[in-house]
Design a protein around this motif. Structure first.
Motif, short mmCIF file in Angstrom:
data_model
loop_
_atom_site.label_atom_id
_atom_site.label_comp_id
_atom_site.label_asym_id
_atom_site.label_seq_id
_atom_site.Cartn_x
_atom_site.Cartn_y
_atom_site.Cartn_z
N LEU A 197 -1.87 5.67 -5.20
CA LEU A 197 -2.87 4.91 -4.47
C LEU A 197 -3.76 5.83 -3.63
O LEU A 197 -4.98 5.68 -3.61
CB LEU A 197 -2.19 3.87 -3.57
CG LEU A 197 -3.07 2.87 -2.87
CD1 LEU A 197 -3.92 2.08 -3.85
CD2 LEU A 197 -2.21 1.92 -2.06
N LEU A 226 2.27 0.33 1.49
CA LEU A 226 1.88 0.61 0.11
C LEU A 226 1.45 2.05 -0.12
O LEU A 226 1.90 2.66 -1.09
CB LEU A 226 0.78 -0.35 -0.35
CG LEU A 226 1.24 -1.75 -0.69
CD1 LEU A 226 0.07 -2.61 -1.13
CD2 LEU A 226 2.30 -1.72 -1.77
N LYS A 270 4.52 4.12 -0.44
CA LYS A 270 5.38 3.80 -1.58
C LYS A 270 4.72 4.16 -2.92
O LYS A 270 5.40 4.51 -3.87
CB LYS A 270 5.73 2.31 -1.59
CG LYS A 270 6.63 1.90 -0.45
CD LYS A 270 6.87 0.42 -0.47
CE LYS A 270 7.65 0.01 0.77
NZ LYS A 270 7.69 -1.43 0.95
N ILE A 271 3.40 4.03 -2.96
CA ILE A 271 2.67 4.27 -4.21
C ILE A 271 1.76 5.48 -4.02
O ILE A 271 0.63 5.37 -3.58
CB ILE A 271 1.84 3.03 -4.61
CG1 ILE A 271 2.73 1.79 -4.69
CG2 ILE A 271 1.11 3.27 -5.92
CD1 ILE A 271 1.98 0.50 -4.85
#
Length: 87
Positions: free
Chosen positions: A33, A26, A29-30
């Motif tokens: 974040l 995550l 990918k983000i």
């Protein structure tokens, strides 16, 4: 918030580092974040050095267990110097 609350509990009983290392898919990918976590924790935040950190760790352990290196630390140094890529 759950991670921050857990961090606060752990921090009270240990000597914590001055940075946070994010692992898993995550954070890669983000991108936002990482920014959110940096603001919430008010600490330096970095991504784990390897995209596939679990596989990399297992690879390092396998190098040591197969007696290719005298210690896990030496196997880690080898991987760091030469890199690793799983396809």
């Amino acid at each position: 918030n759950n991670y921050f609350n857990a961090y606060q509990r752990i921090r009270r009983s240990t000597n914590m580092s001055d940075k946070i290392i994010l692992s898993g898919g995550l954070p890669r990918k983000i991108g936002m974040l990482k920014s959110i976590i940096t603001k919430k924790f008010k600490k330096r935040v970095e991504l784990a050095p390897y995209e596939e950190e679990t596989l990399t760790g297992l690879f390092i352990l396998s190098l040591y267990c197969n007696k290719r290196f005298p210690s896990v630390l030496e196997a880690m140094r080898f991987v760091k110097k030469n890199g690793v890529r799983f396809v």
